[in-house]
Design a protein around this motif. Sequence first.
Motif, PDB file in Angstrom:
ATOM      1  N   PRO A  47       0.589  -1.355   0.347  1.00  0.00           N
ATOM      2  CA  PRO A  47      -0.166   0.114   0.159  1.00  0.00           C
ATOM      3  C   PRO A  47       1.090   1.063  -0.012  1.00  0.00           C
ATOM      4  CG  PRO A  47      -1.226  -1.354   1.707  1.00  0.00           C
ATOM      5  CD  PRO A  47       0.151  -1.926   1.351  1.00  0.00           C
ATOM      6  N   LEU A  48       0.595   1.771  -0.992  1.00  0.00           N
ATOM      7  CA  LEU A  48       0.690   3.453  -0.872  1.00  0.00           C
ATOM      8  C   LEU A  48       0.195   4.478   0.622  1.00  0.00           C
ATOM      9  CD1 LEU A  48       2.351   3.267  -3.757  1.00  0.00           C
ATOM     10  CD2 LEU A  48       3.725   2.840  -2.331  1.00  0.00           C
ATOM     11  N   GLN A  49       0.464   5.523   0.590  1.00  0.00           N
ATOM     12  CA  GLN A  49       0.031   6.148   1.130  1.00  0.00           C
ATOM     13  C   GLN A  49      -0.424   7.446   0.548  1.00  0.00           C
ATOM     14  OE1 GLN A  49      -1.627   6.563   4.502  1.00  0.00           O
ATOM     15  NE2 GLN A  49      -0.540   4.253   5.129  1.00  0.00           N
ATOM     16  N   ILE A  50      -1.657   8.027   0.851  1.00  0.00           N
ATOM     17  CA  ILE A  50      -2.011   9.168  -0.112  1.00  0.00           C
ATOM     18  C   ILE A  50      -2.942   9.794   0.444  1.00  0.00           C
ATOM     19  CG2 ILE A  50      -2.820   7.664  -2.340  1.00  0.00           C
ATOM     20  CD1 ILE A  50      -5.543   7.529  -1.756  1.00  0.00           C
ATOM     21  N   GLY A  51      -2.587  10.216   1.749  1.00  0.00           N
ATOM     22  CA  GLY A  51      -3.275  11.462   2.875  1.00  0.00           C
ATOM     23  C   GLY A  51      -4.389  10.999   3.613  1.00  0.00           C
ATOM     24  N   TYR A  52      -4.593  11.684   3.877  1.00  0.00           N
ATOM     25  CA  TYR A  52      -6.028  11.626   5.426  1.00  0.00           C
ATOM     26  C   TYR A  52      -5.861  10.367   5.634  1.00  0.00           C
ATOM     27  CZ  TYR A  52      -6.530  15.847   2.322  1.00  0.00           C
ATOM     28  OH  TYR A  52      -6.580  17.021   1.953  1.00  0.00           O
ATOM     29  N   GLY A  53      -4.480   9.269   6.281  1.00  0.00           N
ATOM     30  CA  GLY A  53      -4.863   8.381   6.899  1.00  0.00           C
ATOM     31  C   GLY A  53      -5.184   7.475   6.199  1.00  0.00           C
ATOM     32  N   VAL A 106     -13.665  11.008   2.208  1.00  0.00           N
ATOM     33  CA  VAL A 106     -12.602  12.316   2.115  1.00  0.00           C
ATOM     34  C   VAL A 106     -13.319  13.125   1.326  1.00  0.00           C
ATOM     35  CG1 VAL A 106      -9.799  13.310   2.754  1.00  0.00           C
ATOM     36  CG2 VAL A 106     -11.229  10.749   3.591  1.00  0.00           C
ATOM     37  N   PRO A 107     -13.520  14.730   1.365  1.00  0.00           N
ATOM     38  CA  PRO A 107     -13.750  15.704   0.462  1.00  0.00           C
ATOM     39  C   PRO A 107     -12.462  15.859  -0.595  1.00  0.00           C
ATOM     40  CG  PRO A 107     -14.781  16.032   2.195  1.00  0.00           C
ATOM     41  CD  PRO A 107     -13.457  15.523   2.458  1.00  0.00           C
ATOM     42  N   HIS A 108     -11.165  15.600   0.194  1.00  0.00           N
ATOM     43  CA  HIS A 108      -9.879  15.871  -0.926  1.00  0.00           C
ATOM     44  C   HIS A 108     -10.274  14.514  -1.510  1.00  0.00           C
ATOM     45  CE1 HIS A 108      -6.132  17.209  -2.046  1.00  0.00           C
ATOM     46  NE2 HIS A 108      -5.626  15.704  -1.862  1.00  0.00           N
ATOM     47  N   LEU A 109     -10.155  13.403  -1.262  1.00  0.00           N
ATOM     48  CA  LEU A 109      -9.989  12.275  -1.997  1.00  0.00           C
ATOM     49  C   LEU A 109     -10.954  12.096  -3.639  1.00  0.00           C
ATOM     50  CD1 LEU A 109      -8.849   9.399   0.969  1.00  0.00           C
ATOM     51  CD2 LEU A 109      -7.160  11.512  -1.606  1.00  0.00           C
ATOM     52  N   VAL A 110     -11.945  12.513  -3.254  1.00  0.00           N
ATOM     53  CA  VAL A 110     -13.424  12.745  -3.905  1.00  0.00           C
ATOM     54  C   VAL A 110     -12.613  13.490  -5.089  1.00  0.00           C
ATOM     55  CG1 VAL A 110     -15.648  13.759  -4.301  1.00  0.00           C
ATOM     56  CG2 VAL A 110     -15.141  12.294  -2.225  1.00  0.00           C
ATOM     57  N   ARG A 111     -12.081  14.672  -4.742  1.00  0.00           N
ATOM     58  CA  ARG A 111     -11.433  15.532  -6.460  1.00  0.00           C
ATOM     59  C   ARG A 111     -10.230  14.968  -6.034  1.00  0.00           C
ATOM     60  NH1 ARG A 111     -12.770  19.890  -1.772  1.00  0.00           N
ATOM     61  NH2 ARG A 111     -10.790  19.384  -0.917  1.00  0.00           N
TER      62      ARG A 111
END
Length: 209
Positions: free
Chosen positions: A52-58, A112-117
Motif C-alpha cells: 500500500p502507498l499513502q495518499i493522505g488523510y490516513g 474524504v472530500p479531498h480524496l473525492v476530488r
Amino acid sequence: MIYSFLDNHALINHLINSGVLRSSRITEAFENVDRIDFVGDAGRADIYGDYPLQIGYGQTISQPTTVAFMLEMLQAKKGDKVLDIGSGSGWTTALLAYIVGEKGMVIGLERVPHLVRFGRDNLKKYKFKNAEIMQAGNRLGIAGQKFDRILVSAAADEFPVELADQLKVGGKLVIPVGDYIFEVTKKENEKLDVIEHYGFSFVPLIFEE
C-alpha cells in the motif's frame, strides 16, 4: 517479502506469476489502467511496489496483490452495475470501469472530500463515460439502488447487512471485515453464501448511522 518493480509490465508479470491475477479481462484492466496515474506523485520511486502507498488523510492506495485478489473474487462482468466503496485514489474505480465496459456502470463512493476530488481528477485521465466518484453520505452505500457487484476497500468491524440489501440476487459483495475478506454471494432465495479469506489489513471503514 516486499517487492518493488520498475514499471507496470513487471508488476503485472509478478501478479500473474504469483497466481493472484488469473482472468484475462482483469489482466487487461491492469495493463490499461496504470497505477502511476493514481499515486499523486508520478516521480516517486515506489509507484509499482507491491504494497500500500499513502495518499493522505490516513488513507492508502491498496497493495496491487490485494486489489487483484479482490477483483478476481468479485468477477465483475461486462454490463454490470458496480458500487466501489472507499474509492480513494480512484484506481479500483478505473479498473472496474474498464472491466464492465461501456454498457456497464461504476459508482465510486468516498467520504474524504479531498480524496473525492483527487479520485475524480485521476479518473478523468482515462475519459471513462461509465464511471463517476461521488461524495459518500452518512449511510453506507446508496439506499434504494441495487448493484450486480459491490467492492469495499476498507475494513468494517462487523458485516454490514445494509450492503447485502443493496445487492441484486445473484450478485456478489467483496468486503474486508476485521482481518478477513468476505466473499458474499446473494442466492435466489435471498440467502447469503459467505466465504471468508483470512490474513489481510485495511484502513478502517468510516461511516455514520
